[in-house]
Design a protein around this motif. Structure first.
Motif, PDB file in Angstrom:
ATOM      1  N   THR A  17       0.808  -1.224   0.000  1.00  0.00           N
ATOM      2  CA  THR A  17       0.000   0.000   0.000  1.00  0.00           C
ATOM      3  C   THR A  17       0.839   1.272   0.000  1.00  0.00           C
ATOM      4  OG1 THR A  17      -0.007  -0.289   2.385  1.00  0.00           O
ATOM      5  CG2 THR A  17      -1.992  -0.981   1.204  1.00  0.00           C
ATOM      6  N   ALA A  21       6.191   1.228  -2.599  1.00  0.00           N
ATOM      7  CA  ALA A  21       5.785  -0.129  -2.977  1.00  0.00           C
ATOM      8  C   ALA A  21       4.700  -0.117  -4.043  1.00  0.00           C
ATOM      9  CB  ALA A  21       5.298  -0.883  -1.745  1.00  0.00           C
ATOM     10  N   PRO A 106       8.803  -2.299  14.651  1.00  0.00           N
ATOM     11  CA  PRO A 106       8.294  -2.802  13.364  1.00  0.00           C
ATOM     12  C   PRO A 106       9.388  -2.934  12.300  1.00  0.00           C
ATOM     13  CG  PRO A 106       7.197  -0.720  13.976  1.00  0.00           C
ATOM     14  CD  PRO A 106       8.098  -1.081  15.095  1.00  0.00           C
ATOM     15  N   THR A 131      14.275  -2.499   0.962  1.00  0.00           N
ATOM     16  CA  THR A 131      14.277  -1.041   0.824  1.00  0.00           C
ATOM     17  C   THR A 131      14.857  -0.462   2.099  1.00  0.00           C
ATOM     18  OG1 THR A 131      12.150  -1.325  -0.284  1.00  0.00           O
ATOM     19  CG2 THR A 131      12.903   0.939   0.099  1.00  0.00           C
ATOM     20  N   SER A 132      16.139  -0.131   2.042  1.00  0.00           N
ATOM     21  CA  SER A 132      16.738   0.565   3.176  1.00  0.00           C
ATOM     22  C   SER A 132      16.659   2.058   2.872  1.00  0.00           C
ATOM     23  CB  SER A 132      18.159   0.073   3.419  1.00  0.00           C
ATOM     24  OG  SER A 132      18.680   0.667   4.592  1.00  0.00           O
ATOM     25  N   SER A 133      17.679   2.824   3.151  1.00  0.00           N
ATOM     26  CA  SER A 133      17.579   4.278   2.961  1.00  0.00           C
ATOM     27  C   SER A 133      18.956   4.910   3.069  1.00  0.00           C
ATOM     28  CB  SER A 133      16.682   4.855   4.062  1.00  0.00           C
ATOM     29  OG  SER A 133      16.708   6.257   4.029  1.00  0.00           O
ATOM     30  N   TYR A 167      13.938   7.483  13.267  1.00  0.00           N
ATOM     31  CA  TYR A 167      13.634   6.832  11.976  1.00  0.00           C
ATOM     32  C   TYR A 167      14.932   6.347  11.333  1.00  0.00           C
ATOM     33  CZ  TYR A 167      12.953   6.260   6.988  1.00  0.00           C
ATOM     34  OH  TYR A 167      12.983   5.749   5.707  1.00  0.00           O
ATOM     35  N   LYS A 171      16.272   2.392  10.382  1.00  0.00           N
ATOM     36  CA  LYS A 171      16.760   1.872   9.101  1.00  0.00           C
ATOM     37  C   LYS A 171      18.148   1.233   9.260  1.00  0.00           C
ATOM     38  CE  LYS A 171      14.540   2.039   5.927  1.00  0.00           C
ATOM     39  NZ  LYS A 171      13.411   1.123   5.597  1.00  0.00           N
ATOM     40  N   PHE A 196      15.539  11.076  -0.184  1.00  0.00           N
ATOM     41  CA  PHE A 196      14.133  11.440  -0.020  1.00  0.00           C
ATOM     42  C   PHE A 196      13.394  11.181  -1.349  1.00  0.00           C
ATOM     43  CE2 PHE A 196      10.899  14.910   1.083  1.00  0.00           C
ATOM     44  CZ  PHE A 196      10.162  14.035   1.875  1.00  0.00           C
TER      45      PHE A 196
HETATM   46  N1  NAP Z   1       9.771   7.985   0.999  1.00  0.00           N
HETATM   47  C1  NAP Z   1      11.053   8.200   1.225  1.00  0.00           C
HETATM   48  O1  NAP Z   1      11.532   9.324   1.133  1.00  0.00           O
HETATM   49  C2  NAP Z   1      11.955   7.043   1.555  1.00  0.00           C
HETATM   50  C3  NAP Z   1      13.335   7.247   1.456  1.00  0.00           C
HETATM   51  C4  NAP Z   1      14.186   6.181   1.741  1.00  0.00           C
HETATM   52  C5  NAP Z   1      13.667   4.957   2.111  1.00  0.00           C
HETATM   53  N2  NAP Z   1      12.323   4.795   2.213  1.00  0.00           N
HETATM   54  C6  NAP Z   1      11.826   3.497   2.627  1.00  0.00           C
HETATM   55  O2  NAP Z   1      10.895   3.033   1.681  1.00  0.00           O
HETATM   56  C7  NAP Z   1       9.946   2.174   2.309  1.00  0.00           C
HETATM   57  C8  NAP Z   1       8.565   2.635   1.959  1.00  0.00           C
HETATM   58  O3  NAP Z   1       8.405   3.991   2.363  1.00  0.00           O
HETATM   59  P1  NAP Z   1       7.260   4.919   1.744  1.00  0.00           P
HETATM   60  O4  NAP Z   1       7.827   6.254   1.530  1.00  0.00           O
HETATM   61  O5  NAP Z   1       6.613   4.208   0.652  1.00  0.00           O
HETATM   62  O6  NAP Z   1       6.324   5.063   3.021  1.00  0.00           O
HETATM   63  P2  NAP Z   1       4.767   4.817   3.191  1.00  0.00           P
HETATM   64  O7  NAP Z   1       4.002   5.280   2.026  1.00  0.00           O
HETATM   65  O8  NAP Z   1       4.452   5.382   4.542  1.00  0.00           O
HETATM   66  O9  NAP Z   1       4.684   3.223   3.219  1.00  0.00           O
HETATM   67  C9  NAP Z   1       5.106   2.480   4.300  1.00  0.00           C
HETATM   68  C10 NAP Z   1       4.573   1.067   4.137  1.00  0.00           C
HETATM   69  O10 NAP Z   1       4.959   0.299   5.283  1.00  0.00           O
HETATM   70  C11 NAP Z   1       3.796  -0.221   5.904  1.00  0.00           C
HETATM   71  N3  NAP Z   1       3.950  -0.209   7.359  1.00  0.00           N
HETATM   72  C12 NAP Z   1       4.365   0.808   8.126  1.00  0.00           C
HETATM   73  N4  NAP Z   1       4.340   0.455   9.421  1.00  0.00           N
HETATM   74  C13 NAP Z   1       3.886  -0.811   9.451  1.00  0.00           C
HETATM   75  C14 NAP Z   1       3.633  -1.730  10.489  1.00  0.00           C
HETATM   76  N5  NAP Z   1       3.844  -1.419  11.765  1.00  0.00           N
HETATM   77  N6  NAP Z   1       3.158  -2.956  10.131  1.00  0.00           N
HETATM   78  C15 NAP Z   1       2.926  -3.267   8.842  1.00  0.00           C
HETATM   79  N7  NAP Z   1       3.162  -2.448   7.823  1.00  0.00           N
HETATM   80  C16 NAP Z   1       3.635  -1.236   8.128  1.00  0.00           C
HETATM   81  C17 NAP Z   1       2.687   0.740   5.532  1.00  0.00           C
HETATM   82  O11 NAP Z   1       1.436   0.118   5.692  1.00  0.00           O
HETATM   83  P3  NAP Z   1       0.075   0.975   5.709  1.00  0.00           P
HETATM   84  O12 NAP Z   1      -0.201   1.348   4.286  1.00  0.00           O
HETATM   85  O13 NAP Z   1      -0.920   0.060   6.277  1.00  0.00           O
HETATM   86  O14 NAP Z   1       0.337   2.194   6.551  1.00  0.00           O
HETATM   87  C18 NAP Z   1       3.048   1.027   4.098  1.00  0.00           C
HETATM   88  O15 NAP Z   1       2.645  -0.023   3.275  1.00  0.00           O
HETATM   89  C19 NAP Z   1      10.264   2.219   3.805  1.00  0.00           C
HETATM   90  O16 NAP Z   1      11.064   1.115   4.106  1.00  0.00           O
HETATM   91  C20 NAP Z   1      11.062   3.502   3.943  1.00  0.00           C
HETATM   92  O17 NAP Z   1      11.908   3.470   5.055  1.00  0.00           O
HETATM   93  C21 NAP Z   1      11.448   5.806   1.935  1.00  0.00           C
END
Ligand code: NAP
Length: 340
Positions: A17, A21, A106, A131-133, A167, A171, A196
């Motif tokens: 979701t 992803a 988590p 997916t780390s960061s 946060y 990671k 980001f």
């Molecule tokens: N966006 C960025 O700038 C960025 C940068 C570097 C790395 N990342 C990494 O990319 C990945 C995805 O991030 P995103 O930006 O796509 O964030 P996001 O839209 O907030 O998505 C996070 C996902 O993780 C799930 N999740 C969070 N907490 C959970 C829990 N306690 N149990 C089960 N599922 C959980 C969420 O489920 P729900 O939909 O149910 O909330 C959602 O599917 C993460 O690993 C993040 O650290 C993101």
């Protein structure tokens, strides 16, 4: 399960979701993959609807499965028989009063559960892509003790703690534990380290950190300098390339090398969106001295990044189109100007 894999591989995507992803699921379906997406609840319409629609529209086959990061064994049957396992689920927000429970647990337990599921499903699982960061590479941007240092995949963030940048800490610990587990279990493992992430959204939810940042820009919050970013489409592509390229190994940073200045960004947005009130931002120094080497993903995966301006523009278009952002109209009468 138990049947032989067909020509199109099967991939598990955890946290399907999420912002990153969802784009990954889309790209895999476009390639004809069979995708098993894990979600917290199948009954949360607003979170899963866009995925179900993608599943109908695109050539691959999508099934959604409930799994809980904190529940041992939760991923076992979902991972069975899959070729690739993309683990993206992890909480991504900055503010919390309970970092251990909300972020670290988590991230860490979720990664352990997913890795254990992969170990049980060996040898069908060809590779795990986490997916780390860049948050696991360094913390403390401008104030970093290594300010001016060119960060590479060799670096680990040693400054973030549970009290300061939890946060980031989540990671670091999740990726380190995953590496340890992968090595001791003989699993083929690679990590993607985005900076980001911004760009087009597929879901109309607005609660994500990336989406919130872009919504602010679209609605006229003057950017105080821009962070180093990457495009969600490039991040998803990096995941796919890292899975499919047999020689891919180790960590891969996905990031622009230099940020757009806030003034360059506002100019580009004013030009593209003359109908919106995008504030002028004076020319200023880069507010980040962060230096990132992004050459490994380019050399080894052939990843070419799209221009950062395109990321902002395409992202804002989707936010407006989906009703997530409501930019103010330009040319609104200034205060005290009588409306005619
Ligand atoms: N966006 C960025 O700038 C960025 C940068 C570097 C790395 N990342 C990494 O990319 C990945 C995805 O991030 P995103 O930006 O796509 O964030 P996001 O839209 O907030 O998505 C996070 C996902 O993780 C799930 N999740 C969070 N907490 C959970 C829990 N306690 N149990 C089960 N599922 C959980 C969420 O489920 P729900 O939909 O149910 O909330 C959602 O599917 C993460 O690993 C993040 O650290 C993101």
């Amino acid at each position: 399960m138990g049947t032989m894999e067909q020509a199109a591989p099967t991939a598990v995507v955890t946290g399907a979701t999420g912002f990153v992803a969802s784009e990954l699921v889309k790209q895999l379906l476009e390639k004809g993959y069979t995708v098993r997406g894990t979600v917290r609840s199948l009954h949360n319409e607003s979170k899963v609807q866009h995925l179900q629609r993608l599943g109908k529209a695109l050539p691959g086959k999508l099934t959604l499965h409930e799994a809980d990061l904190l529940k041992e064994g939760s991923f076992d049957t979902i991972v069975e028989g899959a070729t690739y396992l993309f683990h993206t689920a992890s909480p991504f927000f900055i503010e919390t009063s309970n970092p251990q429970e909300d972020l670290i647990d988590p991230a860490l337990k979720g990664t352990a559960n997913v890795m254990q599921a992969a170990a049980k499903a060996k040898p069908q699982v060809k590779r795990i892509i986490l997916t780390s960061s860049v948050a696991a590479v360094h913390g403390e941007y401008a104030a970093s003790p290594k300010n001016g240092h060119l960060y590479t995949e060799e670096d680990w963030n040693e400054t973030s703690t549970i009290d300061n940048q939890p946060y980031h800490r989540s990671k670091v610990v999740a990726e380190q534990e995953a590496w340890k587990f992968a090595k001791s279990s003989g699993l083929d493992f690679v990590t993607i380290l985005p900076n980001f992430v911004l760009g087009p959204v597929l879901s109309s939810r607005a609660d994500g950190t990336s989406v919130g940042f872009l919504k602010g820009i679209a609605e006229g919050t003057p950017a105080q300098g821009t962070p180093l970013i990457c495009d969600v489409r490039d991040v998803a592509r990096a995941h796919v390339l890292a899975a499919e390229n047999p020689r891919a190994a180790g960590r891969y940073i996905v990031s622009h090398r230099a940020p757009l200045t806030a003034s360059a960004l506002s100019k580009a947005l004013q030009e593209r969106f003359p109908q919106f009130a995008i504030p002028d931002v004076p020319e200023q120094e880069y507010d980040t001295k962060e230096k990132i080497d992004n050459s490994k993903a380019e050399k080894e995966l052939g990843l070419q990044l799209m221009p950062a301006v395109t990321t902002f523009i395409d992202g804002i278009v989707t936010l407006v189109q989906l009703g997530i952002a409501q930019p103010l109209p330009s040319g609104a009468p200034e205060e005290g100007t009588p409306a005619v």
